[in-house]
Design a protein around this motif. Structure first.
Motif, PDB file in Angstrom:
ATOM      1  N   HIS A  76      -4.795   3.032   1.280  1.00  0.00           N
ATOM      2  CA  HIS A  76      -4.692   1.570   1.179  1.00  0.00           C
ATOM      3  C   HIS A  76      -4.546   1.088  -0.261  1.00  0.00           C
ATOM      4  O   HIS A  76      -4.484  -0.108  -0.500  1.00  0.00           O
ATOM      5  N   HIS A  77      -4.462   2.023  -1.194  1.00  0.00           N
ATOM      6  CA  HIS A  77      -4.259   1.627  -2.585  1.00  0.00           C
ATOM      7  C   HIS A  77      -2.794   1.267  -2.831  1.00  0.00           C
ATOM      8  O   HIS A  77      -1.904   1.716  -2.124  1.00  0.00           O
TER       9      HIS A  77
ATOM     10  N   SER B  99       0.847  -1.196   0.000  1.00  0.00           N
ATOM     11  CA  SER B  99       0.000   0.000   0.000  1.00  0.00           C
ATOM     12  C   SER B  99       0.883   1.248   0.000  1.00  0.00           C
ATOM     13  O   SER B  99       2.056   1.197   0.418  1.00  0.00           O
ATOM     14  N   ILE B 100       0.293   2.356  -0.445  1.00  0.00           N
ATOM     15  CA  ILE B 100       1.096   3.583  -0.452  1.00  0.00           C
ATOM     16  C   ILE B 100       1.404   4.023   0.983  1.00  0.00           C
ATOM     17  O   ILE B 100       2.446   4.620   1.234  1.00  0.00           O
TER      18      ILE B 100
ATOM     19  N   GLN C  76       3.914   9.991  -8.121  1.00  0.00           N
ATOM     20  CA  GLN C  76       5.026  10.879  -7.782  1.00  0.00           C
ATOM     21  C   GLN C  76       4.747  11.607  -6.482  1.00  0.00           C
ATOM     22  O   GLN C  76       5.665  11.876  -5.703  1.00  0.00           O
ATOM     23  N   ARG C  77       3.472  11.895  -6.194  1.00  0.00           N
ATOM     24  CA  ARG C  77       3.168  12.538  -4.917  1.00  0.00           C
ATOM     25  C   ARG C  77       3.412  11.577  -3.749  1.00  0.00           C
ATOM     26  O   ARG C  77       3.834  11.991  -2.670  1.00  0.00           O
ATOM     27  N   VAL C  78       3.159  10.287  -3.975  1.00  0.00           N
ATOM     28  CA  VAL C  78       3.505   9.291  -2.947  1.00  0.00           C
ATOM     29  C   VAL C  78       5.026   9.291  -2.728  1.00  0.00           C
ATOM     30  O   VAL C  78       5.511   9.274  -1.589  1.00  0.00           O
TER      31      VAL C  78
ATOM     32  N   LEU D 146      -2.749   3.923  -9.094  1.00  0.00           N
ATOM     33  CA  LEU D 146      -2.722   5.394  -9.119  1.00  0.00           C
ATOM     34  C   LEU D 146      -2.152   5.903 -10.436  1.00  0.00           C
ATOM     35  O   LEU D 146      -1.423   5.196 -11.130  1.00  0.00           O
ATOM     36  N   SER D 147      -2.458   7.167 -10.746  1.00  0.00           N
ATOM     37  CA  SER D 147      -1.883   7.814 -11.939  1.00  0.00           C
ATOM     38  C   SER D 147      -0.415   8.151 -11.684  1.00  0.00           C
ATOM     39  O   SER D 147       0.061   8.116 -10.540  1.00  0.00           O
TER      40      SER D 147
END
Ligand SMILES: Nc1ncnc2c1ncn2[C@@H]1O[C@H](COP(=O)(O)OP(=O)(O)OP(=O)(O)O)[C@@H](O)[C@H]1O
Ligand SMILES: [Mg+2]
Length: 245
Positions: free
Chosen positions: A140-141, A103-104, A152-154, A146-147
């Motif tokens: 929890h993804h 998860s992220i 990149q934000r993660v 994600l895009s």
């Protein structure tokens, strides 16, 4: 007087590939102060990634010295370098480098595991960092859900996990469309406004335009180093607040 965070003295990097020796950096002298927002530009092969890898303690110089926050880190042993990376440096790559099938939230926790933080503290901090980058509803993804811009934000949230003074990014918008690129640069600009020192490698003028200082490399040397008198303000290209909320 601002504190010097990065100081390079006559820094040389030679890549020794057996028969061939390639000069990656050729006697670089450079000083970056705490709180600066810097773009590194230059043609392919000019030494940008070589510089960033050394600044990020991912590689050693061949000659010369690198002082990070007053400490000479040029020739430390690998385990000492890892510790400095973990505490002082957040690194963002073009290709995100997230761990898939995790998860992220867990991804953002990883640097805190190495830093010895307890599980409860890690989770709280990871969650708040993901909220800060607009992904609070997605914790929890997994990365592949994600895009590119969200991934990149993660990666940026993960880079900030241990609250490092220095954030380095090597072409962080290289795989992103223009809207996602704007969002990433607005995020860097807002981190800069909160006191984080940010150094970004880019090929694109409109990306460099967000920063306060633009350093151009050519053939492993600094060709120019200039202040940007009018950085692009946050919100000018619209969207971050509405897209992140
Ligand atoms: N691992 C390596 N082994 C040998 N030579 C290398 C290595 N990494 C980089 N070089 C050489 O060092 C020089 C600088 O490369 P660097 O990757 O720093 O360029 P760059 O400015 O980041 O380019 P790009 O914009 O294409 O990413 C180039 O001549 C390159 O071929
Ligand atoms: Mg590069």
């Amino acid at each position: 007087m601002e504190t010097e965070l990065i100081r390079l003295e006559n820094l040389v990097k030679v890549y020794d590939t057996g028969a061939l020796k390639v000069l990656g950096l050729n006697r670089i002298n450079l000083s970056i102060h705490q709180g600066e927002f810097v773009a590194i530009m230059g043609h392919s092969g000019s030494g940008k990634s070589t510089l960033l890898n050394i600044l990020g303690c991912l590689d050693h110089p061949s000659l010369g010295n690198y002082y990070l926050d007053g400490q000479n880190v040029s020739y430390l042993k690998p385990n000492e370098l890892s510790r400095i990376r973990n505490q002082k440096i957040g690194f963002v790559f073009q290709s995100f480098n997230l761990i898939s099938r995790m998860s992220i939230l867990k991804n953002v926790e990883v640097p805190m595991i190495y830093a010895g933080k307890k599980a409860a503290e890690r989770q709280i901090r990871a969650k708040s960092l993901l909220e800060m980058v607009g992904l609070g509803a997605r914790i929890h993804h997994q990365p592949n859900e994600l895009s590119g811009g969200q991934r990149q934000r993660v990666a940026i949230a993960r880079a900030l996990a241990n609250n490092p003074p220095l954030l380095l990014a090597d072409e962080p918008t290289g795989n992103l469309d223009s809207q996602a690129s704007i969002e990433i640069m607005e995020l860097f600009a807002s981190l800069h406004s909160r006191g984080v020192t940010v150094v970004v490698v880019t090929h694109e003028d409109n990306i460099a335009a967000y920063t306060n200082r633009i350093i151009r490399f050519q053939d492993g040397q600094i060709r120019s180093d200039a202040q940007n008198p009018a950085p692009t303000p946050i919100g000018k290209n619209a969207g971050l607040k509405s897209r992140l909320s």
